[in-house]
Design an enzyme around this catalytic site. Structure first.
Site, PDB file in Angstrom:
ATOM      1  N   ARG A 140       0.817  -1.201  -0.044  1.00 35.86           N
ATOM      2  CA  ARG A 140      -0.062   0.060  -0.024  1.00 35.86           C
ATOM      3  C   ARG A 140       1.030   1.242   0.062  1.00 35.86           C
ATOM      4  O   ARG A 140       0.667   2.062  -0.771  1.00 35.86           O
ATOM      5  CB  ARG A 140      -0.977  -0.031   1.068  1.00 35.86           C
TER       6      ARG A 140
ATOM      7  N   ASN B 264      -6.588  -2.624   1.697  1.00 34.43           N
ATOM      8  CA  ASN B 264      -6.799  -4.019   1.740  1.00 34.43           C
ATOM      9  C   ASN B 264      -8.211  -4.424   1.513  1.00 34.43           C
ATOM     10  O   ASN B 264      -9.027  -4.012   2.652  1.00 34.43           O
ATOM     11  CB  ASN B 264      -6.398  -4.686   3.019  1.00 34.43           C
TER      12      ASN B 264
END
Ligand SMILES: [Zn+2]
Ligand SMILES: [Zn+2]
Length: 759
Positions: free
Chosen positions: A17, A35
């Protein structure tokens, strides 16, 4: 432009990320990343060109340690929000019970680590178990998810201060397997001399092992995921190793230090080189240009070549040259991961064992594959064995299933695997082996249990083969009784076709399923089957004519016996009273439509090979013979297609055999041309029958599967002729076409079968 992107793969716990956030800023893109279970969702908003190039980069650009399986996206036409910056959104805690997570396979040593391994100034110089955030063991040492040092067999090794520093920053940041000479697992070399056990450790252990190998000895080596036997590629040790393993003819795999050395012995095309270097480090069957001693590869025209998967393998190859590297067990037995078991079984028979004090949790064999040219320079990878380096990566099913059911597909008895399936993915296990070996069967049950625990997978449905006497079927029944689960039975050859359908997310096809043996719905032994597959149903449109064989379970090995049975059925005088008596009195006989047996029988007829010392040996040598034909002047054999009273088409294999026998006896053609003519008769038959079925059903998709399609000529030519006739042709690219693929087919059955809802 605003698009919503889903990146599927192993993207958790590798800093994915933050990586995406940096990249978005670089491209001037706003939105967010978060996520969502086993994937990452990205909203990307910005100038169209920028958004498209950002999207394009996601396939190839990712942090080390991540594996990208698929990138899906859709354009959001009327976005409800304006995004003025790019954010990382905290994910709600994710329950594994909703998704099948993607976990990493064992990853072969990376270039950085190789460099350090060989750099005298590096503190990990010659550290055999060197690894980093992008390479090293994963599946073989994991005990539970999420992946963390404490959930792996690394937990007992406390990081030294230097390693700890690297763990916090740099290319070993968060590398759970980080270790060094000072703090990591250490090598030990043990050997018997005059009845006494000696041992050496550390660098001395490696030196000692090298000395033994250089002198032509055989050692046991604890590899990434199981014990191996290693020796030089010389006649003497190879011959001795054959006797220790009980391996008569099957070629040994050869490990080379690097690609340059592979090319000394083998032809390597671009695709093959890519595979050899890939992180899975599979064994790739390559055409040889320089001979190895006969004992190494026996009659094979290929060398099963691979590159070092770990530091210790590279150190050994550098010191002694190419090495035979094969599983450290008896032929047909299971992989050994336990030091004591290996020591007990083999140490006195070999010249030492090189091992380390990190336990292996998950045994895995080396993977084996080859590349074929399917026309127009399109290369296709065929897996013979899918194991280390690939398991437990999932197959993504495009037509994702919304049901919440969890399916455990138990596979078959030969070349066994099993598979977990849920929603849009199937996780096929690594190759385990033949369940008729008691040790393999025990190992199979244990590995199923390990997978269920690792993935916190609670199946509500079990799927198995139709064969009532398969060990796997019996185990499926045991599990279903014990856990009170529904159970479904899927016919073997249908499962083969389903495995191809799974890989390509198809819902219907003409399934060409050719193999040695599988239990049919009529209780007979099937193997030359043409099915019309429609969702979770199939109809048997055509099959090879039944032939009565004697010899029961020995028939698949004894090609000469099979040939006599064919001759007897054609009323030839076979001059074998025992076989005659067995056939006329129907003692230990069975009827079969097996394509595998037809190959054996033709191999025996042409006097190429009369006995299978390993599965497929006769067929492989017959194929090699055919490949050596000039392919121009070959006899035109014809597979006659008859129609049965119930509308089923029957391909008359006895008649075909008789045509071949006549030409063989006349000696009017070279053996290689007869062998090639036989292959081409099957190819023409496949085309003919597909055309007939297309006329009847309008189905134009054809799936080729079953172990017989490991035959390069057959696969290549079937693809060509079917495409020439406007069929859409599919075959196995991700799981083996042999029985290892059956579990994947069964799993797909679960996902697409309408009736299998949760009770
Ligand atoms: Zn590395
Ligand atoms: Zn250390």
């Amino acid at each position: 432009m605003v698009i919503s992107i889903k990146v599927k793969g192993a993207v958790q716990g590798v800093g994915y990320r933050p990586f995406i956030a940096n990249k978005a800023t670089e491209y001037g893109i706003t939105g967010y990343v978060k996520n969502i279970g086993a994937a990452v969702e990205i909203i990307a908003s910005g100038n169209e060109d920028k958004v498209r190039s950002f999207l394009g980069s996601l396939y190839s650009d990712y942090p080390s340690g991540a594996i990208i399986l698929d990138v899906e996206y859709e354009t959001i036409d009327h976005p409800s929000t304006n995004y003025d910056d790019f954010r990382i959104i905290d994910s709600e805690s994710i329950s594994l019970s909703d998704e099948l997570p993607v976990f990493l396979p064992d990853i072969g040593i990376c270039d950085h680590c190789l460099y350090e391994l060989l750099d005298k100034k590096d503190r990990r110089y010659r550290y055999p178990l060197i690894s980093c955030a992008s390479c090293g063991p994963r599946l073989s040492i994991i005990e539970s998810l999420p992946y963390d040092r404490n959930t792996t067999k690394m937990k007992k090794f406390k990081m030294c201060p230097s390693c700890h520093k690297e763990y916090l920053d740099g290319r070993r940041k968060h590398a759970q397997t980080i270790s060094c000479h000072d703090c990591g697992p250490q090598m030990v070399f043990a050997h018997f001399s005059n009845g006494n056990l000696f041992s050496a450790s550390g660098n001395e252990a490696v030196d000692k092992a090298i000395e033994v190998l250089s002198n032509g000895g055989i050692i046991g080596l604890k590899g990434l995921s199981g014990y191996q036997f290693v020796c030089k590629t010389c006649a003497e040790p190879a011959k001795r190793l054959r006797s220790i393993k009980g391996r008569e003819n099957k070629p040994f795999a050869v490990m080379f230090a690097d690609i340059k050395h592979v090319k000394e012995y083998c032809l390597v095309n671009e695709k093959e080189e890519e595979l050899l270097r890939s992180f899975a480090r599979p064994i790739v069957l390559l055409n040889k240009i320089k001979d190895m001693p006969y004992e190494v590869c026996r009659d094979s025209q290929y060398i099963g070549a691979f590159l070092p998967s770990s530091g210790i393998h590279r150190l050994l190859c550098d010191a002694v040259g190419p090495i035979i590297c094969t599983s450290g067990n008896l032929s047909d037995d299971n992989i050994i991961i336990d030091d004591e078991i290996f020591k007990e079984a083999f140490l006195k028979k070999i010249d030492g064992m090189l091992f380390h004090n990190r336990e292996i949790v998950m045994p895995q064999d080396d993977s084996v594959c080859f590349v074929i040219d399917t026309g127009n320079n399109e290369y296709s990878v065929q897996y013979i064995r899918r194991a280390r380096g690939y398991a437990p990566l999932p197959l993504l099913i495009k037509a994702g299933n919304k049901k919440k059911n969890s399916y455990l597909a138990i596979g078959g008895d030969l070349k066994s695997t099993f598979a977990l399936a849920k929603k849009d993915r199937i996780i096929p296990s690594q190759y385990i082996g033949d369940l008729e070996s008691t040790n393999t069967y025990i190992s199979y049950k244990k590995i199923i249990d390990q997978y269920l625990k690792l993935f916190e997978f609670k199946p509500d449905h079990i799927i198995c083969d139709l064969h009532p006497l398969y060990f796997s079927t019996r185990y499926a029944k045991e599990l279903s009784d014990e856990k009170n689960l529904d159970i479904s039975y899927v016919q073997h050859h249908f499962a083969h076709s389903l495995s191809v359908m799974a890989e390509h997310s198809l819902l219907s096809c003409i399934g060409i399923s050719f193999d040695g043996t599988g239990y049919g719905t009529d209780g007979k032994v099937w193997g030359g089957e043409i099915l019309h597959c429609n969702g979770s149903d199939f109809s048997r449109k055509c099959h090879l004519s039944y032939v009565m064989l004697s010899g029961g379970n020995s028939a698949p090995k004894n090609a000469e016996l099979v040939k006599k049975c064919y001759e007897k059925a054609l009323n030839y005088d076979i001059d074998d009273k025992l076989v005659e008596a067995a056939l006329s009195n129907k003692i230990n006989v069975f009827e079969t439509s097996s394509m595998g047996r037809l190959f054996d029988c033709v191999s025996a007829l042409l006097d190429i090979k009369k006995y299978n010392s390993f599965e497929g040996e006769c067929a492989i040598l017959l194929e090699n013979m055919a490949e050596s034909s000039n392919k121009e002047n070959y006899p035109g054999f014809e597979f006659k297609i008859l129609k049965d009273h119930d509308g089923t088409y029957i391909a008359d294999q006895l008649d075909l055999f008789d045509q071949i026998k006549r030409v063989y006896v006349e000696k009017s053609y070279e053996i290689s041309d007869i062998a090639y003519g036989f292959h081409m008769a099957i190819v023409s038959f496949v085309k003919e029958i597909c055309c007939i079925i297309r006329r009847e059903t309008s189905e134009d998709k054809v799936c080729l599967s079953g172990g017989v399609f490991n035959n390069r000529i057959l696969l290549r030519e079937c693809i060509r002729i079917l495409r020439d006739n406007d069929f859409k042709v599919y075959w196995n690219n991700q799981v083996p076409c042999g029985d290892s693929g059956v579990a994947t087919g069964q799993a797909y059955y679960g996902l697409i079968c309408k009736g299998l809802e949760r009770r």
